[in-house]
Design a protein around this motif. Structure first.
Motif, PDB file in Angstrom:
ATOM      1  N   THR A 190      -6.030  39.247   8.597  1.00  0.00           N
ATOM      2  CA  THR A 190      -6.943  40.349   8.915  1.00  0.00           C
ATOM      3  C   THR A 190      -6.978  41.359   7.772  1.00  0.00           C
ATOM      4  O   THR A 190      -8.051  41.809   7.346  1.00  0.00           O
ATOM      5  CB  THR A 190      -6.513  41.050  10.215  1.00  0.00           C
ATOM      6  N   PHE A 221     -15.435  38.116   9.255  1.00  0.00           N
ATOM      7  CA  PHE A 221     -14.691  38.895  10.254  1.00  0.00           C
ATOM      8  C   PHE A 221     -14.682  38.185  11.607  1.00  0.00           C
ATOM      9  O   PHE A 221     -13.657  38.172  12.297  1.00  0.00           O
ATOM     10  CB  PHE A 221     -15.301  40.295  10.397  1.00  0.00           C
ATOM     11  N   THR A 244      -8.772  39.873   4.814  1.00  0.00           N
ATOM     12  CA  THR A 244     -10.225  39.895   5.006  1.00  0.00           C
ATOM     13  C   THR A 244     -10.798  41.260   4.657  1.00  0.00           C
ATOM     14  O   THR A 244     -11.851  41.363   4.002  1.00  0.00           O
ATOM     15  CB  THR A 244     -10.571  39.541   6.466  1.00  0.00           C
ATOM     16  N   THR A 246     -13.282  41.966   1.480  1.00  0.00           N
ATOM     17  CA  THR A 246     -14.577  42.601   1.710  1.00  0.00           C
ATOM     18  C   THR A 246     -14.764  43.817   0.816  1.00  0.00           C
ATOM     19  O   THR A 246     -15.805  43.987   0.167  1.00  0.00           O
ATOM     20  CB  THR A 246     -14.713  43.005   3.189  1.00  0.00           C
TER      21      THR A 246
END
Length: 275
Positions: free
Chosen positions: A115, A70, A118, A122
């Motif tokens: 973004t 991040f 990501t 995750t």
């Protein structure tokens, strides 16, 4: 030309993100395998202690990689904008047969995509880490209940609220990225200490947005006094108020995004200082 810019930007940033994502999945799989073998090691004290040490290190590594992913997503997003448009590469980028708005849009879309990627990576790694038969049973029950509830009127309203929440999160992401781009662009108009100026502009823009939002809320509260709000609220369903708040927040985020995009584009096309 925008498609070519996007293709170049995604290719240039993929060499950073793909290895990071591979590391996240690799550590998730290692932790998953360690959890699988845990019952077979409990009978041996030495192996059990060795397992606890390895498992602790791999879990710590997984958590650190998540945070690093991040953080690097945030850093790469800003670094690419600053390096390509405000640094030495700006001399080359602004000689391309594209407008400054296309350059900003290509950076914005790429930052949003990575973004979101990501976040997806995750969550997927967490699913890999926790997946088991009980989890599948819970998910199966959950989706059946969700399907049943959606068919009701209240379920439809809840679904609309979830959609509005997703739209709000996307608008907020775009607005947040554009705010940082605006601060960097304004800082780029200075001859020295551009990063420091950019940070100052970011704090100033953020403060201005908070003030404007507070004024809007205050004026709205003056127009609609507490007695009127209480009377209206008692006669309408709660989800109507939630819809109103969601849509209002989306509109505010869009307005801020448009203003930030206009300012960023204007600075890059009219006031940019690459020295």
């Amino acid at each position: 030309m925008l498609s070519k810019l996007l293709k170049y930007e995604l290719k240039a940033t993929a060499r950073w993100f793909l290895p990071m994502y591979a590391g996240v999945f690799a550590l998730a799989l290692i932790n998953r395998l360690l959890l699988f073998f845990q019952p077979y090691l409990n009978h041996n004290m030495l192996l059990s202690r060795f397992y606890e040490l390895i498992n602790g290190l791999t879990i710590l590594g997984y958590i650190l990689v998540i945070f690093a992913t991040f953080a690097l997503t945030f850093f790469i997003m800003l670094h690419r904008f600053y390096k390509n448009l405000l640094g030495d590469e700006g001399y080359l980028m602004f000689t391309l047969p594209v407008s400054s708005s296309q350059l900003v849009i290509s950076k914005l879309i790429t930052s949003c995509l990575w973004t979101i990627a990501t976040i997806v990576v995750t969550l997927s790694s967490i699913f890999i880490l926790l997946v088991n038969e009980d989890l599948f049973s819970i998910l199966n029950w959950f989706f059946k209940e969700i399907t049943r509830v959606i068919m009701t009127y209240e379920g439809i309203q809840a679904t609309l609220i979830c959609i509005e929440l997703i739209v709000l999160m996307l608008c907020s992401l775009i607005q947040g990225i554009l705010m940082m781009y605006t601060a960097l662009a304004l800082g780029g108009t200075r001859s020295g200490h551009k990063i420091l100026y950019s940070f100052g502009f970011y704090m100033l823009i953020n403060f201005a947005m908070q003030v404007i939002t507070s004024i809007v809320i205050f004026v709205g509260g003056m127009i609609l006094d507490n007695d009127f709000i209480a009377a209206v609220s008692s006669n309408i369903p709660p989800y109507v108020i939630i819809h109103f708040l969601m849509l209002s927040s989306i509109i505010i985020a869009i307005i801020f995004s448009v203003v930030e995009f206009i300012v960023t584009n204007y600075v890059l096309s009219k006031k940019l200082n690459l020295e």
